[in-house]
Design an enzyme around this catalytic site. Structure first.
Site, PDB file in Angstrom:
ATOM      1  N   SER A  69      17.803 -12.381 -45.996  1.00  0.00           N
ATOM      2  CA  SER A  69      19.035 -12.091 -46.726  1.00  0.00           C
ATOM      3  C   SER A  69      19.395 -13.305 -47.558  1.00  0.00           C
ATOM      4  O   SER A  69      19.202 -14.439 -47.129  1.00  0.00           O
ATOM      5  CB  SER A  69      20.153 -11.796 -45.720  1.00  0.00           C
ATOM      6  OG  SER A  69      21.418 -12.028 -46.314  1.00  0.00           O
TER       7      SER A  69
ATOM      8  N   HIS B 217      16.986  14.476 -30.648  1.00  0.00           N
ATOM      9  CA  HIS B 217      18.349  14.203 -31.131  1.00  0.00           C
ATOM     10  C   HIS B 217      18.644  12.709 -31.115  1.00  0.00           C
ATOM     11  O   HIS B 217      19.800  12.305 -31.009  1.00  0.00           O
ATOM     12  CB  HIS B 217      19.401  14.941 -30.288  1.00  0.00           C
ATOM     13  CG  HIS B 217      19.084  16.383 -30.033  1.00  0.00           C
ATOM     14  ND1 HIS B 217      19.522  17.399 -30.853  1.00  0.00           N
ATOM     15  CD2 HIS B 217      18.326  16.984 -29.071  1.00  0.00           C
ATOM     16  CE1 HIS B 217      19.086  18.566 -30.390  1.00  0.00           C
ATOM     17  NE2 HIS B 217      18.336  18.334 -29.317  1.00  0.00           N
TER      18      HIS B 217
ATOM     19  N   LYS C  55      19.098 -13.241 -40.905  1.00  0.00           N
ATOM     20  CA  LYS C  55      18.576 -11.888 -41.055  1.00  0.00           C
ATOM     21  C   LYS C  55      17.066 -11.818 -41.284  1.00  0.00           C
ATOM     22  O   LYS C  55      16.475 -12.665 -41.943  1.00  0.00           O
ATOM     23  CB  LYS C  55      19.269 -11.206 -42.240  1.00  0.00           C
ATOM     24  CG  LYS C  55      20.739 -10.927 -42.001  1.00  0.00           C
ATOM     25  CD  LYS C  55      20.966  -9.625 -41.262  1.00  0.00           C
ATOM     26  CE  LYS C  55      20.502  -8.503 -42.105  1.00  0.00           C
ATOM     27  NZ  LYS C  55      21.213  -7.275 -41.988  1.00  0.00           N
TER      28      LYS C  55
ATOM     29  N   GLU D 150      12.071   0.482 -45.666  1.00  0.00           N
ATOM     30  CA  GLU D 150      13.139   1.192 -46.380  1.00  0.00           C
ATOM     31  C   GLU D 150      12.635   1.723 -47.721  1.00  0.00           C
ATOM     32  O   GLU D 150      13.010   2.813 -48.159  1.00  0.00           O
ATOM     33  CB  GLU D 150      14.336   0.269 -46.575  1.00  0.00           C
ATOM     34  CG  GLU D 150      15.001  -0.088 -45.242  1.00  0.00           C
ATOM     35  CD  GLU D 150      15.934  -1.287 -45.372  1.00  0.00           C
ATOM     36  OE1 GLU D 150      17.137  -1.079 -45.391  1.00  0.00           O
ATOM     37  OE2 GLU D 150      15.454  -2.429 -45.458  1.00  0.00           O
TER      38      GLU D 150
END
Ligand code: ARG
Length: 461
Positions: free
Chosen positions: A280, A159, A286, A293
């Protein structure tokens, strides 16, 4: 387009409408099957020779002409510039252009229906093998990194809540197992792909008694199809391949998701090297896991191809229908997507740094040893449900005190379970926790070491 580009033009008195041609034609994508289709045509010509439908001279001319096409395709930059309807008519037209009248005999005793089914299977065979090879490369990368961080400990989750400590190598081996099944599946589907439809003609079987087994042997097929109607309308193998590819992509997506989470500042178990990260355009600080992804994002389109094929096939009457031309782009994009994804996943795994201290810290805080305490009490004769209850109360107490279970004294622990032994603090330490999971398939260092060598051994096949 002039009418004579169409090899079936005899019955037609009008040239195809431009939009019809654009909609109907597949050459812009099925030219990818060129080499496979030429190989199939060579084997067909040899089949016609053996059946004495072609003379030796004719078959030699055709085989020679087709072989030359393979060479020309490599050398002439404008070779594929053509208005052809599809790769099959393209090859036949090129052959006739090159060797003249004899070329018009190549299509004897076959249809594009048995031809395309044969070519697609031949093409897919190679793609299955290269895909399996890339899966193996990723498995090797997982084993390498696991061995590089043999002692690294991290929290295991259920979980997405900290559950029990595990070895990082155990996590790597979990993905190894998924990929092992994927490779097995590819091996299984290979035997069903490796069946020759040629000789099935348009649908009824060819009227020339060609030796189908001999053609199968020439092309390396393991067997021949048993029913001509089925053979020309069967794309089960494409559905199966895209289903297997979907499982591969699902596994890569889960691997990516785990790593995205572990690479976040909040977790910080791994760092992705710069070479596999992006920045970024706005926020200078970043460092983003874009490739991970994309691994997650690309899964969806492969699942889509699998569903598209099933949907395309479900309402088709026997035998061939043009709907089936839609199999190509689905299959091509599936192959391209799964292959680049496997390569990307391998370099991602090769380029992670495990932050062992942070991972160990997370594995030793948050009561991940509560089950070990319960197990300890069971070993002292307490019923598990009773032990569970007692440890639950101990955890509640520790939370109130702002402590970990391992910060509690033996006497404090005995407040909750008098059976706690003098060795209780050792039993709930990280070393004992891991070592106790010594069951086959467990995360004890001993078992994981065995699993790593078994994995290495497996990769030799
Ligand atoms: N381009 C077609 C396909 O990929 C080849 C088979 C065409 N057969 C036919 N009878 N029109 O399905």
């Amino acid at each position: 387009m002039p009418k004579d580009v169409r090899l079936w033009g005899g019955r037609f008195s009008e040239a195809p409408h431009e939009t019809f041609a654009e909609f109907n034609d597949s050459f812009r994508f099925d030219r990818r099957l060129f080499a496979a289709d030429v190989r199939v045509s060579i084997a067909h010509a040899n089949g016609l020779r053996r059946a004495v439908v072609l003379t030796n001279d004719e078959a030699d001319m055709i085989v020679g002409g087709l072989t030359q096409l393979l060479i020309d395709a490599e050398n002439a930059s404008d070779f594929f510039e053509s208005e052809a309807e599809d790769v099959h008519t393209f090859i036949e037209a090129k052959l006739i252009e090159a060797i003249g009248e004899t070329g018009r005999k190549l299509h004897t005793g076959r249809s594009r229906n048995d031809q395309v089914a044969t070519t697609l299977r031949l093409w897919l065979r190679d793609e299955i093998e290269s895909t399996a090879g890339l899966i193996k490369d990723l498995q090797a990368a997982l084993i390498d990194i696991a061995e590089g961080y043999r002692d690294a400990v991290m929290p295991g989750y259920t979980h997405l809540q900290r559950a029990q400590p595990i070895l990082f190598a155990h996590w790597c081996l979990a993905y190894f197992e998924m990929l092992k099944r994927d490779r097995e599946r590819l091996g299984e589907v290979f035997t069903r792909v490796n069946v020759l439809p040629l000789g099935s003609g348009a649908l009824a079987g060819t009227g020339f008694l060609i030796d189908r087994e001999a053609i199968a042997a020439e092309l390396g097929f393991g067997s021949v199809t048993a029913n001509s109607l089925d053979a020309v309308s069967d794309r089960d193998f494409a559905v199966e391949f895209t289903a297997i590819a979907s499982l591969v992509m699902m596994h890569l997506s889960r691997l990516a998701e785990d790593l995205i989470i572990y690479a976040s500042t909040e977790f910080g178990f791994v760092t992705l090297k710069d070479a596999v990260s992006s920045g970024s355009s706005l926020m200078p600080q970043k460092k983003n896991p874009d490739a991970l992804e994309l691994l997650r994002g690309k899964a969806g389109r492969v699942f889509g191809h699998n569903i598209a094929l099933l949907t395309m096939l479900k309402g088709l009457p026997l035998a061939y229908n043009k709907d089936m031309q839609e199999d190509k782009e689905a299959l091509f994009d599936t192959v391209d997507t799964v292959k680049i994804s496997l390569r990307a996943a391998a370099i991602m795994v090769e380029n992670i740094v495990v932050n062992e201290a942070a991972a160990m810290d997370a594995a030793t805080s948050g009561y991940l040893n509560a089950t070990d305490l319960a197990d300890h009490l069971v070993r002292k004769g307490v019923a598990f449900r009773t032990a569970h209850e007692a440890v639950g109360r101990a955890v509640l107490y520790a939370i109130d005190e702002g402590k970990e279970l391992s910060d509690l004294t033996v006497d404090e622990l005995r407040e909750f379970a008098a059976e706690a032994g003098d060795d209780v603090r050792e039993a709930i330490g990280i070393g004992a926790s891991l070592a106790s999971k010594a069951v086959v398939g467990g995360t004890s260092p001993e078992r994981v070491a065995e699993a790593l060598s078994a994995a290495r051994e497996h990769l030799k096949n």
